[in-house]
Design a protein around this motif. Structure first.
Motif, PDB file in Angstrom:
ATOM      1  N   UNK A 188       0.815  -1.216   0.000  1.00 45.11           N
ATOM      2  CA  UNK A 188       0.000   0.000   0.000  1.00 45.11           C
ATOM      3  C   UNK A 188       0.852   1.272   0.000  1.00 45.11           C
ATOM      4  N   UNK A 189       2.167   1.094  -0.093  1.00 46.02           N
ATOM      5  CA  UNK A 189       3.091   2.231  -0.145  1.00 46.02           C
ATOM      6  C   UNK A 189       2.865   3.189   1.020  1.00 46.02           C
ATOM      7  N   UNK A 190       2.727   2.608   2.194  1.00 48.63           N
ATOM      8  CA  UNK A 190       2.517   3.431   3.379  1.00 48.63           C
ATOM      9  C   UNK A 190       3.737   4.299   3.652  1.00 48.63           C
ATOM     10  N   UNK A 202      -2.702   4.802  12.527  1.00 45.55           N
ATOM     11  CA  UNK A 202      -3.567   3.691  12.924  1.00 45.55           C
ATOM     12  C   UNK A 202      -4.278   3.086  11.722  1.00 45.55           C
ATOM     13  N   UNK A 203      -4.651   3.941  10.784  1.00 46.42           N
ATOM     14  CA  UNK A 203      -5.299   3.448   9.568  1.00 46.42           C
ATOM     15  C   UNK A 203      -4.345   2.573   8.773  1.00 46.42           C
ATOM     16  N   UNK A 204      -3.071   2.970   8.702  1.00 49.66           N
ATOM     17  CA  UNK A 204      -2.077   2.159   8.002  1.00 49.66           C
ATOM     18  C   UNK A 204      -1.920   0.788   8.664  1.00 49.66           C
ATOM     19  N   UNK A 205      -1.891   0.776   9.994  1.00 44.22           N
ATOM     20  CA  UNK A 205      -1.754  -0.492  10.706  1.00 44.22           C
ATOM     21  C   UNK A 205      -2.953  -1.399  10.448  1.00 44.22           C
ATOM     22  N   UNK A 206      -4.147  -0.832  10.464  1.00 48.11           N
ATOM     23  CA  UNK A 206      -5.356  -1.624  10.221  1.00 48.11           C
ATOM     24  C   UNK A 206      -5.370  -2.192   8.811  1.00 48.11           C
ATOM     25  N   UNK A 207      -4.955  -1.385   7.836  1.00 43.52           N
ATOM     26  CA  UNK A 207      -4.896  -1.866   6.453  1.00 43.52           C
ATOM     27  C   UNK A 207      -3.917  -3.037   6.328  1.00 43.52           C
ATOM     28  N   UNK A 208      -2.764  -2.925   6.985  1.00 43.90           N
ATOM     29  CA  UNK A 208      -1.767  -3.999   6.925  1.00 43.90           C
ATOM     30  C   UNK A 208      -2.277  -5.257   7.617  1.00 43.90           C
ATOM     31  N   UNK A 209      -2.974  -5.093   8.747  1.00 42.68           N
ATOM     32  CA  UNK A 209      -3.582  -6.237   9.432  1.00 42.68           C
ATOM     33  C   UNK A 209      -4.576  -6.943   8.522  1.00 42.68           C
TER      34      UNK A 209
END
Length: 350
Positions: A188-190, A202-209
């Motif tokens: 996702x190229x965070x 937090x949104x990045x972490x949730x997407x990765x989860x």
């Protein structure tokens, strides 16, 4: 977990004798070097044989250039649950520190032995809390004990086929989840966590989860080991109750300011609840009763960790109790023993 990292590059160039950290007596540098080839083979094989075949063509293309790095210790040498991704010169890397891999492997063996022998699991919570709130010198040997040593796991534990099988399932699914989570950040190229809001982090972490869980579903893999990874992470990071107990913060505004300055992407109850809901929904779709029960068990354990993260009074009490606790009390306790757990006995609400 995904962030730009320069300390890693420095550490990778330093001689072994400079790799001093709070775990150096638990896992000496010589042991980390000895184990490095084994873990490199294991993690690369897990990716090539277990993950890569189920990626979509688009995912495969996006992740084709990612490289795995295996430093002896991670960016945060005091945190044994340290895994992360970073970018440099237009390339993406995932760092899987040997120290963190060994610690998690030991934790999975301990969990499997306790499970197979019908012992209670709260000693793992207590051990992880003691690591956080005690200095190494407060333990009998004068340094942090490994999970196997602290929890009194027999040296021949893996000779029991049931323990060996369970530990492999816990370990491999933990490693798979961690790999996929970090691959999700790359996919996702965070951005690194410097310069973004806590909400974005937090949104990045949730997407990765979510990416990790979705890919594991494609392989019908039950992420049993995710419990231990999040358990270790939940206890290693600072929390509001602890900082209140230590007098470092007083108000919610203080906490928000601390998170912004010190904790780019804290593990949150919402994140754990989202994963628990995902697993419960998956369990409802399964036809195998044993697999469904296992997923529900994992969901329940994640919710238990979430409750601890939400309970500021419990956190403050745990900070005091764990600092005063006797490491000898981590000896195995039978499920038939109705004695209350250390934190339940000392920190339960009246």
């Amino acid at each position: 977990m995904s962030r730009h990292i320069f300390l890693f590059l420095l550490i990778s160039l330093l001689p072994l004798t400079t790799l001093a950290n709070v775990w150096e007596q638990t896992y000496p540098g010589s042991k980390l070097l000895q184990e490095k080839p084994r873990f490199e083979r294991r993690l690369n094989e897990l990716y090539i044989k277990g993950i890569k075949p189920v990626l979509t063509p688009e995912e495969s293309r996006a992740l084709s250039e990612v490289q795995f790095k295996f430093p002896l210790i991670g960016e945060n040498s005091g945190d044994p649950s340290d895994f992360y991704s970073y970018s440099r010169d237009g390339r993406s890397y995932i760092a899987l520190p040997i120290l963190s891999l060994i610690f998690l492997e030991d934790l999975t063996t301990a969990y499997a032995w306790l499970w197979a022998n019908n012992y209670r699991f709260e000693t793992i919570d207590e051990y992880l809390a003691m690591l956080k709130y005690k200095s190494p010198q407060e333990f009998p040997a004068g340094y942090y004990p490994s999970p196997l040593q602290a929890l009194h796991i027999p040296k021949d534990a893996l000779n029991d086929p049931q323990v060996n099988d369970l530990s492999l399932r816990f370990r491999n699914t933990a490693y798979a989840f961690i790999l996929l989570h970090e691959l999700g950040h790359v996919l996702y190229q965070h951005r690194g966590y410097s310069g973004i809001t806590t909400s974005q982090a937090r949104s990045q972490e949730s997407d990765a989860d979510q990416f990790a869980l979705d890919v594991l579903n494609r392989t019908s893999t039950i992420p049993m080991g995710a419990i231990l990874y999040f358990q270790a992470q939940a206890y290693s990071m600072p929390n509001k109750g602890q900082l209140i107990a230590e007098g470092k913060i007083k108000t919610e505004n203080d906490w928000q300011a601390y998170m912004k300055a010190e904790m780019t992407h804290p593990l949150t109850s919402n994140r754990l609840e989202a994963m628990a809901t995902h697993m419960s929904n998956t369990a409802n779709e399964l036809t195998g009763a044993a697999e469904a029960d296992t997923l529900r068990f994992i969901a329940t354990r994640l919710l238990h960790i979430s409750e601890i993260l939400e309970d500021t009074d419990m956190q403050a009490c745990m900070a005091v109790v764990a600092a005063r606790a006797n490491p000898a009390d981590l000896a195995p306790r039978s499920n038939r023993d109705k004695t209350k757990a250390l934190f339940e006995l000392s920190c339960q609400k009246k």
